[in-house]
Write a protein that holds these residues in place. Structure first.
Motif, short mmCIF file in Angstrom:
data_model
loop_
_atom_site.label_atom_id
_atom_site.label_comp_id
_atom_site.label_asym_id
_atom_site.label_seq_id
_atom_site.Cartn_x
_atom_site.Cartn_y
_atom_site.Cartn_z
N ALA A 127 0.85 -1.20 0.00
CA ALA A 127 0.00 0.00 0.00
C ALA A 127 0.88 1.24 0.00
O ALA A 127 1.99 1.25 0.54
CB ALA A 127 -0.92 0.01 1.21
N VAL B 88 -5.66 0.15 5.98
CA VAL B 88 -5.49 0.30 4.53
C VAL B 88 -5.16 -1.07 3.97
O VAL B 88 -4.14 -1.67 4.32
CB VAL B 88 -4.36 1.31 4.20
CG1 VAL B 88 -4.17 1.41 2.70
CG2 VAL B 88 -4.67 2.67 4.81
N SER C 188 -3.38 -0.97 -1.85
CA SER C 188 -4.21 0.22 -2.02
C SER C 188 -3.36 1.47 -2.13
O SER C 188 -2.20 1.50 -1.71
CB SER C 188 -5.17 0.37 -0.84
OG SER C 188 -6.04 -0.74 -0.74
N VAL D 131 -3.68 5.41 -1.05
CA VAL D 131 -4.47 6.39 -0.30
C VAL D 131 -4.14 7.79 -0.83
O VAL D 131 -2.99 8.23 -0.77
CB VAL D 131 -4.18 6.30 1.20
CG1 VAL D 131 -4.89 7.41 1.96
CG2 VAL D 131 -4.60 4.94 1.73
N LEU E 267 -9.87 0.43 0.61
CA LEU E 267 -9.39 -0.58 -0.33
C LEU E 267 -9.38 0.00 -1.73
O LEU E 267 -10.24 0.80 -2.09
CB LEU E 267 -10.33 -1.80 -0.28
CG LEU E 267 -10.18 -2.90 -1.32
CD1 LEU E 267 -8.84 -3.60 -1.17
CD2 LEU E 267 -11.31 -3.91 -1.17
N TYR F 216 -7.46 1.43 -5.56
CA TYR F 216 -6.54 2.47 -6.05
C TYR F 216 -7.28 3.36 -7.04
O TYR F 216 -7.54 2.94 -8.16
CB TYR F 216 -5.34 1.82 -6.75
CG TYR F 216 -4.08 2.65 -6.69
CD1 TYR F 216 -3.03 2.27 -5.87
CD2 TYR F 216 -3.95 3.82 -7.42
CE1 TYR F 216 -1.87 3.02 -5.79
CE2 TYR F 216 -2.80 4.58 -7.35
CZ TYR F 216 -1.76 4.17 -6.54
OH TYR F 216 -0.62 4.92 -6.47
N ALA G 72 -7.87 4.53 -3.01
CA ALA G 72 -8.55 3.83 -1.92
C ALA G 72 -9.89 4.47 -1.60
O ALA G 72 -10.01 5.70 -1.53
CB ALA G 72 -7.66 3.81 -0.68
#
Length: 331
Positions: A276, A290, A294, A296, A307, A309, A311
């Protein structure tokens, strides 16, 4: 080799012993690989069916599972198999590598450094000017600790780790091989003539709390100014990047290949899944999760799971994926 009876093992985990075995237990092992002198564990219903064919003489079993021990075999029922197995693993944990001498003659230690009682410093280590090591700090071979760094009591630093100048490390920390603490943060801007990049000086440091563990080949960069901060009890996996001026609260977890860009803030108890990535200047509030892989891009509310991309709320993202699959089937 030291071995133990099943009753001695049960004394460690304080579970409910069902059945008995005459075999002595020499070590723990996975369910399908265990021999008749080993103990294994069953924490999920899907593994119950494998017990009949396992050669293990004993198993830690979640108390909500229906399993029969069998002939000359024993089960220890516990509320939390993972925590019980952690106790067993600690019990069988081999001793750490031995130091023939507390401070090896090839170690280079500046005359101004303060070395606490019971410290061990291995071959080819470097301890710089005005460094302070607390009591019983262990530096394995080829560790570098640069000027004005402070390391608390009982911290263990494995080979190849470099701790740059002015960093502050708490007590009871563990840094695994080739960890980088306090390298320059990644800061560049285009030059005025547009023909190159100007490096932004990184004059801050890194502050790491107590009981922090950092996995092999992970990096915690120094701040541009002030400090990059890792809170008490954080656990960081291998190959993790924590960029300049990021701040992690207490007891956060970061899995392998995850990364924080500059000036990210994590609250307490945040969990970052493997691979992530967190955009710079975002805040993930306490108790949030997270999911692996993913990305963020915006702040995450306390206790929320995100969750995808970019997120999003995990439940919303799963519904979107399910809708896409249905649409694909209809074509």
């Amino acid at each position: 080799m030291t071995s133990y009876s099943i009753s001695e093992i049960n004394t460690i985990v304080k579970g409910e012993l069902i059945g008995d075995t005459s075999h002595k237990i020499e070590s723990p092992e996975e369910l399908q690989k265990a021999s008749n002198n080993q103990i294994t564990f069953i924490g999920s219903r899907k593994y119950v069916k494998l017990w009949a064919d396992s050669k293990a003489c004993a198993a830690l079993v979640s108390s909500n599972l229906d399993v029969e021990p069998g002939d000359n075999r024993a089960l220890i029922k516990v509320e939390n198999v993972d925590l019980a197995m952690a106790k067993i693993l600690e019990f069988f944990n081999p001793p750490a590598p031995v130091f023939d001498t507390d401070i090896h003659p090839t170690a280079v230690i500046h005359e101004t450094a303060k070395i606490g009682n019971g410290c061990k410093i291995g071959p080819n280590c470097y301890v710089g000017k005005d460094v302070e090591l607390g009591n019983e700090v262990v530096l394995y071979p080829n560790v570098c600790v640069f000027d004005e760094t402070i390391i608390g009591n009982h911290t263990i630093v494995w080979s190849g780790t470099v701790i740059r100048e002015r960093c502050i490390i708490g007590s009871h920390c563990i840094f695994h091989t080739n960890v980088s603490i306090g390298a320059d943060g990644f800061g560049y801007r285009p030059s005025e003539d547009g023909r190159g990049l100007v490096k932004i000086p990184q004059i801050g440091n890194v502050i790491i709390g107590h009981f922090v563990e950092i996995g092999a080949n992970s990096c915690v960069d120094r701040a541009k100014f002030s400090s990059t901060i890792i809170g008490d009890g954080c656990k960081i996996d291998n190959l993790v990047q924590i960029a300049h001026n990021s701040v992690m609260g207490r007891s956060c977890i970061m899995a392998g290949h995850s990364g924080l860009a500059g000036s990210v803030t994590l609250g307490d108890g945040v969990i970052i899944g493997g691979s992530a990535s967190i955009k710079d200047h975002t805040t993930i509030h306490s108790g949030a999760t997270v999911a692996a892989g993913s990305g963020v891009m915006n702040d995450v509310e306390a206790g929320k799971t995100v969750l995808g991309y970019p997120a999003q709320d995990a439940r919303l993202m799963l519904k979107q994926w399910a809708t896409v699959r249905r649409l694909m089937k209809d074509q």
